[in-house]
Design a protein around this motif. Structure first.
Motif, short mmCIF file in Angstrom:
data_model
loop_
_atom_site.label_atom_id
_atom_site.label_comp_id
_atom_site.label_asym_id
_atom_site.label_seq_id
_atom_site.Cartn_x
_atom_site.Cartn_y
_atom_site.Cartn_z
N ILE A 54 13.11 6.63 -6.75
CA ILE A 54 11.96 6.01 -6.10
C ILE A 54 12.27 4.53 -5.96
O ILE A 54 12.26 3.78 -6.94
CB ILE A 54 10.67 6.22 -6.91
N LEU A 55 12.56 4.10 -4.75
CA LEU A 55 13.01 2.73 -4.51
C LEU A 55 11.85 1.76 -4.35
O LEU A 55 12.00 0.56 -4.58
CB LEU A 55 13.90 2.69 -3.26
N ALA A 56 10.71 2.24 -3.92
CA ALA A 56 9.52 1.38 -3.78
C ALA A 56 8.30 2.25 -3.60
O ALA A 56 8.39 3.40 -3.13
CB ALA A 56 9.67 0.43 -2.60
N ASN A 57 7.14 1.71 -3.99
CA ASN A 57 5.88 2.43 -3.85
C ASN A 57 4.77 1.40 -3.61
O ASN A 57 4.72 0.37 -4.27
CB ASN A 57 5.57 3.24 -5.11
N HIS A 58 3.91 1.70 -2.64
CA HIS A 58 2.84 0.76 -2.29
C HIS A 58 1.75 1.54 -1.55
O HIS A 58 2.00 2.63 -1.01
CB HIS A 58 3.40 -0.35 -1.40
N GLY A 59 0.55 1.02 -1.56
CA GLY A 59 -0.51 1.70 -0.85
C GLY A 59 -1.75 0.82 -0.70
O GLY A 59 -1.82 -0.29 -1.23
N VAL A 60 -2.72 1.35 0.04
CA VAL A 60 -4.00 0.67 0.25
C VAL A 60 -5.12 1.69 0.09
O VAL A 60 -4.93 2.88 0.36
CB VAL A 60 -4.08 0.01 1.65
N HIS A 61 -6.27 1.21 -0.34
CA HIS A 61 -7.42 2.09 -0.53
C HIS A 61 -8.18 2.24 0.78
O HIS A 61 -9.36 1.90 0.90
CB HIS A 61 -8.31 1.54 -1.65
N ILE A 62 -7.48 2.76 1.76
CA ILE A 62 -8.06 3.07 3.08
C ILE A 62 -7.50 4.42 3.50
O ILE A 62 -6.29 4.62 3.44
CB ILE A 62 -7.69 2.02 4.14
N ALA A 63 -8.38 5.32 3.93
CA ALA A 63 -7.88 6.64 4.35
C ALA A 63 -9.00 7.42 5.04
O ALA A 63 -9.88 6.83 5.67
CB ALA A 63 -7.32 7.39 3.15
N GLY A 64 -8.97 8.73 4.89
CA GLY A 64 -9.82 9.61 5.69
C GLY A 64 -11.31 9.35 5.59
O GLY A 64 -12.02 9.42 6.60
N ALA A 88 11.53 -2.24 -1.03
CA ALA A 88 12.74 -1.51 -1.38
C ALA A 88 14.00 -2.29 -1.03
O ALA A 88 15.12 -1.84 -1.33
CB ALA A 88 12.75 -0.15 -0.67
N GLY A 89 13.82 -3.46 -0.39
CA GLY A 89 14.97 -4.26 0.01
C GLY A 89 15.71 -3.69 1.20
O GLY A 89 16.90 -3.94 1.39
N LEU A 90 14.97 -2.94 2.03
CA LEU A 90 15.58 -2.28 3.18
C LEU A 90 15.01 -2.81 4.49
O LEU A 90 13.91 -3.38 4.52
CB LEU A 90 15.35 -0.76 3.10
N LYS A 91 15.76 -2.58 5.55
CA LYS A 91 15.29 -2.85 6.90
C LYS A 91 14.81 -1.53 7.52
O LYS A 91 15.27 -0.45 7.12
CB LYS A 91 16.41 -3.46 7.73
N PRO A 92 13.92 -1.60 8.50
CA PRO A 92 13.39 -0.36 9.11
C PRO A 92 14.47 0.59 9.58
O PRO A 92 14.33 1.82 9.44
CB PRO A 92 12.55 -0.88 10.28
#
Length: 438
Positions: A224-234, A380-384
């Protein structure tokens, strides 16, 4: 020696939960279990309703679970509805008690254990072998962001609840890894996948390394290189769609009467936000609130709006309106228009909802979710362009515009759609099969 068939895997979600049990037709694999039989559901709302009346039994106060719990609340039964129990993990509430009516107090830890015990009984009923004392539970990468001690306490509390529910052996697997297992089973080489899990309460992104050489590893934390989220959804989408369409016909954003010497004013909007927020709908039915709304008739330039609003409030139709709005959102999610039938309020009342209107209502939320995906990749230190695949799961990924907006940032990535409601539980079941077979 472990009994390979005596285990299950539980996706204990904020909004809904699901179970995977061993598949007798394919040793080493798992299948989803029906958790509510009529008409047959693979997921069950993470909800418990405690009735104010009734006698305790060996399991505690009288309760309803899942859809029956939600129905009891909507129908106005006397008691207390508990939802989003997962959110108490890692907080001080877990060791406290809460009033569930009639002077009864129940510990939050016992509420959690009671729900897991219900899921265990559903797994047994669906064909899992007794004694069913082994379980793999899904967990987020972080129960609590940036606080390792509270995060560890959250997992310990969930493990204790699982033991109280009857499980002797309790193991955990990260939810994004579980979601990625389906894609990983199709990989011929190592890849970097961005998992987009857009559910009812949160939108979570994880960058995960998958591949055939890693599939048999039981510890996948380093993948698991990175994890993130927002409290917005359905649920946020439903609220915005209802405000932008349905509630316009009941006075939301409408103007009051024109009076000499003063401009017309907008009708107060508080009641409409409450009607569009699921857990607040019942608050508008109190006698004091109904009387207050009835006395606001003179605030409305269009008296038909007020009449319709009072019908909703007096006949307790708020949840029905919310359900119609959710259905309309689903209907336009793949593109096109729909008609919302509101004849339950007024004969012949119908509203047209176009995809354009829905898109405009959700644009801000979608933008924040897309940005959360970008931030996850950056963490994650990555590019798209380094993302090899996008894996979509969670009920809200059925919204076409949302998936397209996320994918637009990663044009080189392969798009893979998992089962929106079952991919995490299925992945946990696959991990459990590997774990207990060893």
């Amino acid at each position: 020696m472990s009994t390979p068939s005596s285990f299950c895997a539980i996706d204990f979600g904020t909004s809904n939960s699901a179970i995977a049990i061993p598949s007798p037709a394919a040793p080493g694999s798992a299948r989803m279990a029906l958790v509510e039989l009529e008409p047959g559901h693979l997921t069950m709302p993470t909800a418990v309703f405690y009735y104010a009346d009734g006698k305790h039994d060996a399991d505690g106060p009288p309760r309803a679970f899942g859809r029956a719990a939600v129905a009891a609340y909507i129908e106005g039964a006397d008691g207390r509805l508990m939802r989003s129990m997962k959110s108490i993990l890692g907080s001080g509430l877990i060791d406290q008690s809460t009033d569930v009516g009639a002077g009864r107090g129940v510990k939050y830890a016992d509420i959690l254990a009671g729900y897991l015990k219900r899921l265990r009984s559903k797994a047994l009923a669906a064909g899992a072998a007794a004694p069913l004392n082994k379980v793999v539970l899904g967990r987020p990468v972080f129960f609590v962001d940036g606080e390792p001690a509270r995060d560890a306490a959250a997992q310990a509390s969930l493990e204790a609840a699982a033991h109280a529910a009857g499980f002797d052996e309790v193991f955990f697997q990260f939810e994004p890894i579980a979601a990625a297992f389906d894609f990983e089973s199709q990989c011929s080489q190592e890849q970097i996948v961005l998992v987009a899990d857009i559910g009812g309460g949160t939108s979570d992104f994880s960058v995960v390394r998958v591949g055939p050489q890693r599939a048999q590893r039981l510890d996948r934390r380093e993948d698991i290189l990175a994890n993130h989220g927002v409290h917005i959804a359905g649920t946020d989408f439903d609220r915005h769609v209802e405000l932008a369409s349905v509630l316009r016909e009941f006075g939301y954003r409408s103007m009051g009467p024109q009076r000499v010497g003063s401009p017309a004013r907008e009708v107060p909007s508080g009641v409409y936000f409450d009607l569009a927020t699921w857990h607040l709908i019942n608050t508008v039915y109190s006698p004091q609130r109904v009387a207050e709304l009835r006395n606001m008739r003179s605030f409305y330039g269009n008296l038909q709006h007020h009449q319709r609003l009072m019908t909703v409030v007096e006949d307790h139709l708020g949840h029905e309106l919310a359900a119609r709005a959710e259905g309309a959102k689903i209907a336009v999610s793949g593109g096109g228009d729909t008609v919302i039938d509101l004849g339950v309020v007024e004969t012949g009342l119908k509203i047209e909802l176009s995809e354009q209107v829905a898109v405009a209502a959700l644009d801000g939320d979608i933008g924040r979710i897309v940005q959360a995906g970008r931030e996850t990749v950056a963490q994650a230190g990555l590019k798209p362009e380094q993302i090899n695949a996008l894996y979509f799961t969670g009920g809200s990924t059925g919204l076409r515009l949302l998936a397209e907006r996320i994918a637009a940032d990663y044009p080189q990535a392969t798009q893979v759609r998992g089962d929106r409601f079952a991919s995490v539980a299925t992945g946990l079941g696959l991990h459990a099969a590997r774990l207990f077979s060893q």
